[in-house]
Write a protein that holds these residues in place. Structure first.
Motif, short mmCIF file in Angstrom:
data_model
loop_
_atom_site.label_atom_id
_atom_site.label_comp_id
_atom_site.label_asym_id
_atom_site.label_seq_id
_atom_site.Cartn_x
_atom_site.Cartn_y
_atom_site.Cartn_z
N ARG A 7 54.18 63.55 135.09
CA ARG A 7 54.12 62.66 136.27
C ARG A 7 54.22 61.18 135.86
O ARG A 7 55.05 60.43 136.39
CB ARG A 7 52.79 62.92 137.00
CG ARG A 7 52.52 62.03 138.19
CD ARG A 7 51.13 62.30 138.75
NE ARG A 7 50.10 61.96 137.80
CZ ARG A 7 49.56 60.75 137.64
NH1 ARG A 7 49.96 59.76 138.41
NH2 ARG A 7 48.64 60.50 136.73
N SER A 26 44.66 51.43 137.39
CA SER A 26 45.30 51.83 136.14
C SER A 26 44.55 52.95 135.42
O SER A 26 45.13 53.74 134.68
CB SER A 26 45.41 50.61 135.21
OG SER A 26 46.26 50.88 134.15
N HIS A 28 43.04 54.62 132.68
CA HIS A 28 43.11 54.55 131.21
C HIS A 28 44.10 53.50 130.68
O HIS A 28 44.08 53.18 129.50
CB HIS A 28 43.51 55.92 130.69
CG HIS A 28 44.41 56.62 131.68
ND1 HIS A 28 45.65 56.13 132.02
CD2 HIS A 28 44.21 57.70 132.47
CE1 HIS A 28 46.19 56.90 132.94
NE2 HIS A 28 45.33 57.87 133.24
N ASP A 48 41.55 47.79 138.34
CA ASP A 48 40.92 49.01 138.85
C ASP A 48 39.71 48.61 139.69
O ASP A 48 39.10 47.58 139.45
CB ASP A 48 40.49 49.95 137.72
CG ASP A 48 40.45 51.40 138.20
OD1 ASP A 48 41.37 52.18 137.87
OD2 ASP A 48 39.51 51.75 138.94
N ILE A 49 39.41 49.43 140.67
CA ILE A 49 38.28 49.12 141.55
C ILE A 49 36.95 49.51 140.90
O ILE A 49 35.89 49.05 141.30
CB ILE A 49 38.47 49.82 142.92
CG1 ILE A 49 37.60 49.17 144.00
CG2 ILE A 49 38.20 51.32 142.83
CD1 ILE A 49 37.95 49.61 145.41
N ASN A 50 37.03 50.35 139.89
CA ASN A 50 35.82 50.83 139.21
C ASN A 50 35.72 50.31 137.78
O ASN A 50 36.73 50.24 137.06
CB ASN A 50 35.79 52.36 139.22
CG ASN A 50 35.57 52.90 140.63
OD1 ASN A 50 34.61 52.53 141.30
ND2 ASN A 50 36.49 53.74 141.09
N PRO A 53 36.80 52.98 134.58
CA PRO A 53 38.22 53.07 134.25
C PRO A 53 38.77 51.77 133.64
O PRO A 53 39.54 51.81 132.68
CB PRO A 53 38.89 53.34 135.61
CG PRO A 53 37.82 53.95 136.43
CD PRO A 53 36.53 53.38 135.97
N THR A 75 38.98 44.94 140.70
CA THR A 75 39.15 44.70 142.14
C THR A 75 39.82 45.88 142.83
O THR A 75 40.40 46.75 142.17
CB THR A 75 39.99 43.41 142.38
OG1 THR A 75 39.89 43.06 143.76
CG2 THR A 75 41.46 43.60 142.04
N GLY A 76 39.74 45.86 144.15
CA GLY A 76 40.42 46.89 144.93
C GLY A 76 41.79 46.38 145.37
O GLY A 76 41.93 45.24 145.81
N CYS A 92 49.75 54.11 141.58
CA CYS A 92 50.04 55.53 141.32
C CYS A 92 48.77 56.37 141.21
O CYS A 92 47.70 55.86 140.87
CB CYS A 92 50.82 55.65 140.02
SG CYS A 92 52.40 54.81 140.09
N GLY A 93 48.94 57.66 141.48
CA GLY A 93 47.83 58.58 141.29
C GLY A 93 46.74 58.46 142.34
O GLY A 93 45.60 58.81 142.08
N MET A 94 47.09 57.93 143.50
CA MET A 94 46.11 57.80 144.59
C MET A 94 46.66 58.49 145.84
O MET A 94 47.85 58.78 145.93
CB MET A 94 45.92 56.33 144.97
CG MET A 94 45.37 55.48 143.89
SD MET A 94 45.29 53.78 144.50
CE MET A 94 45.29 52.94 142.95
N LEU A 98 45.62 55.70 151.06
CA LEU A 98 45.03 54.58 150.31
C LEU A 98 46.14 53.61 149.87
O LEU A 98 46.00 52.38 149.98
CB LEU A 98 44.25 55.12 149.09
CG LEU A 98 43.63 54.07 148.16
CD1 LEU A 98 42.71 53.13 148.92
CD2 LEU A 98 42.86 54.76 147.02
N ILE A 102 46.46 49.66 150.89
CA ILE A 102 46.58 48.58 149.90
C ILE A 102 47.76 47.66 150.26
O ILE A 102 47.66 46.43 150.24
CB ILE A 102 46.73 49.16 148.46
CG1 ILE A 102 45.40 49.79 148.02
CG2 ILE A 102 47.19 48.08 147.48
CD1 ILE A 102 45.45 50.54 146.70
C1 LIG Z 1 43.55 59.23 139.50
S1 LIG Z 1 43.46 57.63 138.85
C2 LIG Z 1 45.17 57.26 138.58
C3 LIG Z 1 45.38 56.47 137.33
C4 LIG Z 1 46.80 56.07 137.05
N1 LIG Z 1 47.28 55.09 138.00
C5 LIG Z 1 47.69 57.29 137.07
O1 LIG Z 1 48.56 57.38 137.95
O2 LIG Z 1 47.54 58.15 136.19
C6 LIG Z 1 43.08 56.61 140.23
C7 LIG Z 1 42.47 55.28 139.82
O3 LIG Z 1 42.55 54.41 140.92
C8 LIG Z 1 41.35 53.69 141.02
N2 LIG Z 1 41.25 53.24 142.42
C9 LIG Z 1 40.87 53.94 143.51
N3 LIG Z 1 40.96 53.20 144.61
C10 LIG Z 1 41.41 51.98 144.22
C11 LIG Z 1 41.72 50.77 144.89
N4 LIG Z 1 41.58 50.65 146.21
N5 LIG Z 1 42.15 49.73 144.16
C12 LIG Z 1 42.31 49.83 142.82
N6 LIG Z 1 42.02 50.94 142.14
C13 LIG Z 1 41.59 52.00 142.83
C14 LIG Z 1 40.29 54.68 140.56
O4 LIG Z 1 39.14 54.02 140.10
C15 LIG Z 1 41.03 55.40 139.43
O5 LIG Z 1 40.81 54.80 138.19
#
Ligand SMILES: C[S@@+](CC[C@H](N)C(=O)[O-])C[C@H]1O[C@@H](n2cnc3c(N)ncnc32)[C@H](O)[C@@H]1O
Length: 240
Positions: A7, A26, A28, A48-50, A53, A75-76, A92-94, A98, A102
């Motif tokens: 992916r 991001s 990782h 990243d919001i958390n 990570p 930040t979010g 990506c990955g969300m 969401l 954004i």
């Molecule tokens: C499943 S991971 C995907 C990581 C990477 N982007 C990928 O595609 O492999 C989702 C990440 O998005 C972050 N996240 C969730 N909501 C977010 C937001 N509103 N803004 C920024 N980061 C966010 C989560 O903390 C997590 O680290």
């Protein structure tokens, strides 16, 4: 360096050369690390919001001696990010909703990038519809399969899409249909199977809801079969 999975490799492949690249959510940090390592981008903004990570991403940039190539922002979405000098973004990955929120929250910033790479884990139809109705064009798409899951990856530019196409392509991806994709037919077949199951489940029920659900599924299968036929004849024409 850790290899990208199927992916993220598909996301990576849609990135084009630029100076500064923002990876929202991001985790990782693997995507920007690979992009820098292979000279696709010079610098990254990693957000990243958390905290966890973001910490992991920082550690990985330290580990691969690229700490000076990136800025890390807790930040979010696009909040608190100065995007003026950022050329492109990946989100990506969300979940699809969401991703839409954004883009919707910081419309001006979102429209300022040269290109965006979006990889919704679900509701890709809503993302495509949102993009189409809000002045974006999907210029490229990929559809990959990893361990029985399909993943859609969209490359988008902030320019109105003036093309007209059937709304079934919000579900299927017009670029995949037009340009061809090795997983496209399998994806349609999967959708047909899901809808056949709906029909099967409705058979034992007599309610109005079940009747409507069955009609909807029958109609949807017919439309999917139509796209499949068009796609296959188009491929045939291309070969000969
Ligand atoms: C499943 S991971 C995907 C990581 C990477 N982007 C990928 O595609 O492999 C989702 C990440 O998005 C972050 N996240 C969730 N909501 C977010 C937001 N509103 N803004 C920024 N980061 C966010 C989560 O903390 C997590 O680290």
């Amino acid at each position: 360096m850790v290899n990208l999975d199927i992916r993220l490799k598909a996301v990576y492949d849609l990135a084009e050369k630029c100076d500064t690249f923002l990876d929202v959510g991001s985790d990782h940090g693997y995507l920007p690390l690979h992009l820098i390592k292979n000279n696709i981008i010079n610098k990254a903004v990693v957000s990243d919001i958390n905290e966890g990570p973001l910490f992991n991403a920082k550690e990985n940039f330290e580990l691969y001696k690229m700490r000076d190539k990136a800025k890390f922002i807790l930040t979010g979405g696009l909040r608190d990010i100065e995007t003026r000098d950022i050329d492109a973004v990946s989100i990506c990955g969300m979940g699809g909703e969401l991703i839409i929120s954004i883009l919707e929250e910081d419309k001006t910033k979102a429209k300022g990038f040269d290109y965006l790479i979006l990889q919704p884990m679900n509701s890709v139809n809503l993302v495509r519809k949102y993009l189409y109705e809000n002045g974006y064009t999907i210029v490229k798409e990929d559809l990959v399969k990893d361990r029985h899951h399909f993943y859609n990856i969209l490359k988008v530019i902030p320019k109105k899409d003036n093309r007209e196409f059937d709304e079934i392509f919000f579900d299927l991806g017009y670029e995949l249909f037009k340009e061809g994709n090795e997983n496209f037919i399998e994806f349609i077949d999967y959708k047909i199977r899901v809808n056949k199951k709906i029909i099967e489940n409705c058979k034992s029920k007599n309610s109005e809801n079940a009747k409507r659900a069955k009609e909807k599924a029958v109609d949807y299968i017919n439309r999917l079969e139509g796209v499949k036929k068009d796609y296959e004849s188009k491929r045939c024409n291309r070969v000969y």
